[in-house]
Enzyme design. Structure first.
Site, PDB file in Angstrom:
ATOM      1  N   SER A  15       0.841  -1.205   0.000  1.00  0.00           N
ATOM      2  CA  SER A  15       0.000   0.000   0.000  1.00  0.00           C
ATOM      3  C   SER A  15       0.871   1.247   0.000  1.00  0.00           C
ATOM      4  O   SER A  15       2.083   1.186   0.238  1.00  0.00           O
ATOM      5  CB  SER A  15      -0.928   0.024   1.230  1.00  0.00           C
ATOM      6  OG  SER A  15      -0.172   0.083   2.427  1.00  0.00           O
ATOM      7  N   SER A 139      11.526   9.928   7.467  1.00  0.00           N
ATOM      8  CA  SER A 139      10.473  10.944   7.425  1.00  0.00           C
ATOM      9  C   SER A 139      11.076  12.291   7.789  1.00  0.00           C
ATOM     10  O   SER A 139      12.120  12.357   8.456  1.00  0.00           O
ATOM     11  CB  SER A 139       9.367  10.597   8.427  1.00  0.00           C
ATOM     12  OG  SER A 139       8.419  11.641   8.543  1.00  0.00           O
ATOM     13  N   TYR A 152       6.808   8.056  17.139  1.00  0.00           N
ATOM     14  CA  TYR A 152       7.165   8.016  15.708  1.00  0.00           C
ATOM     15  C   TYR A 152       8.393   8.882  15.456  1.00  0.00           C
ATOM     16  O   TYR A 152       9.333   8.458  14.774  1.00  0.00           O
ATOM     17  CB  TYR A 152       5.968   8.521  14.898  1.00  0.00           C
ATOM     18  CG  TYR A 152       6.155   8.504  13.400  1.00  0.00           C
ATOM     19  CD1 TYR A 152       6.240   7.307  12.705  1.00  0.00           C
ATOM     20  CD2 TYR A 152       6.208   9.691  12.671  1.00  0.00           C
ATOM     21  CE1 TYR A 152       6.385   7.288  11.320  1.00  0.00           C
ATOM     22  CE2 TYR A 152       6.357   9.686  11.292  1.00  0.00           C
ATOM     23  CZ  TYR A 152       6.437   8.478  10.624  1.00  0.00           C
ATOM     24  OH  TYR A 152       6.580   8.471   9.253  1.00  0.00           O
ATOM     25  N   LYS A 156      11.991   7.530  14.071  1.00  0.00           N
ATOM     26  CA  LYS A 156      12.496   8.057  12.797  1.00  0.00           C
ATOM     27  C   LYS A 156      13.787   8.848  12.988  1.00  0.00           C
ATOM     28  O   LYS A 156      14.671   8.824  12.126  1.00  0.00           O
ATOM     29  CB  LYS A 156      11.426   8.921  12.127  1.00  0.00           C
ATOM     30  CG  LYS A 156      10.216   8.124  11.640  1.00  0.00           C
ATOM     31  CD  LYS A 156      10.601   7.075  10.608  1.00  0.00           C
ATOM     32  CE  LYS A 156       9.384   6.426   9.977  1.00  0.00           C
ATOM     33  NZ  LYS A 156       9.756   5.426   8.950  1.00  0.00           N
ATOM     34  N   THR A 187      -1.549   9.365   1.631  1.00  0.00           N
ATOM     35  CA  THR A 187      -1.725   7.916   1.714  1.00  0.00           C
ATOM     36  C   THR A 187      -2.648   7.597   2.894  1.00  0.00           C
ATOM     37  O   THR A 187      -3.172   8.497   3.541  1.00  0.00           O
ATOM     38  CB  THR A 187      -0.373   7.210   1.940  1.00  0.00           C
ATOM     39  OG1 THR A 187       0.114   7.545   3.252  1.00  0.00           O
ATOM     40  CG2 THR A 187       0.657   7.631   0.888  1.00  0.00           C
TER      41      THR A 187
END
Length: 260
Positions: A15, A139, A152, A156, A187
């Site tokens: 995906s 990211s 997160y 990252k 997304t």
């Protein structure tokens, strides 16, 4: 073409950015090893790609990186991997006050330790051959800490540091190490983001909805990979400019983030 005839192991391939990369890599003549959690979803992807007979499916759960690495080693054996693209990941949408420690642990397992485990799996053969490229999709959140993404951000930030060390250690062997830093991309990443109790957010995030398409992100990422770039920021607007602003005007960026 850079990717023609090369074996590319791509995680998070079912995906989003990973699917768009898979489609473009297949068109470019790559032989793909497609990885995500669900074998059935990967098989649908494989059959939809150009030259499906060239590609293979390898379902792994990167929330358990040690077991995933063992399963991958058994499945791949001595197969040569020319390029590893660590793209699988999960995001977060919860305040630090509301987030269970288990959520932080899961974010680190997938977004950091999963990268480390698969990189260590392919690295010895690449060093032996003195050829290969390791890519990680980190990211902009790996450069700038923001609200609702503390775990997160931590993962990252960590993976960018790992990639920097990897680049330094493998330069003597001629390996190429590339970090991709997307900003806001349109997304399903927000839908699948973990909330404070570990459940999925389940709805769209306005930031991501306003981002560039997964196809455009994939195209720019593959261009950077083919060029052998060390690090590239991909996106539009403030999410693309933020790392540059952070470098020269860190106080301004901190105030902007605090007010968002």
């Amino acid at each position: 073409m850079y990717f023609n005839g090369k074996t590319v192991w791509l995680t998070g391939a079912s995906s989003g950015i990973g699917l768009a990369m898979a489609e473009q890599l297949a068109q470019a003549g790559a032989h793909l090893i497609l990885t995500s959690r669900r074998a059935d979803a990967l098989e649908q992807v494989r059959l939809s790609l150009a030259h499906p007979e060239r590609h293979k499916v390898l379902a792994l759960d990167l929330a358990q990186p040690e077991q995933a690495a063992i399963a991958a080693q058994q499945a791949l054996g001595d197969q040569v991997v020319d390029i590893l693209i660590n793209n699988a990941g999960v995001s977060q949408r919860s305040l630090i006050l509301d987030t269970d420690l288990s959520v932080y642990r899961k974010l680190m397992e997938i977004d950091y330790f999963g990268v480390v485990a698969l990189t260590k799996l392919v690295l010895p053969r690449m060093v032996e051959r003195r050829s290969g490229q390791i890519v990680t999709v980190s990211s902009v959140a790996g450069k700038i800490g923001t609200k609702l993404r503390s775990g997160y951000n931590g993962a990252k930030f960590g993976v960018i540091g790992f990639m920097d060390s990897l680049r330094a250690e493998t330069a003597q062997y001629g390996l190429v190490v590339t970090s991709i830093l997307p900003g806001f991309i349109n997304t399903q990443v927000a839908h699948n983001s973990l909330t404070g109790d570990g459940s999925a957010l389940g709805h769209e995030d306005p930031d991501n909805a306003g981002g560039i398409s997964a196809e455009k992100c994939a195209r720019q990422s593959l261009r950077a990979i083919a060029a052998g770039k060390a690090e590239v920021v991909i996106g539009s607007g403030m999410s693309k400019l933020a790392p540059l602003l952070q470098r020269f005007f860190p106080g301004l960026v901190r105030r902007m983030i605090a007010k968002r």
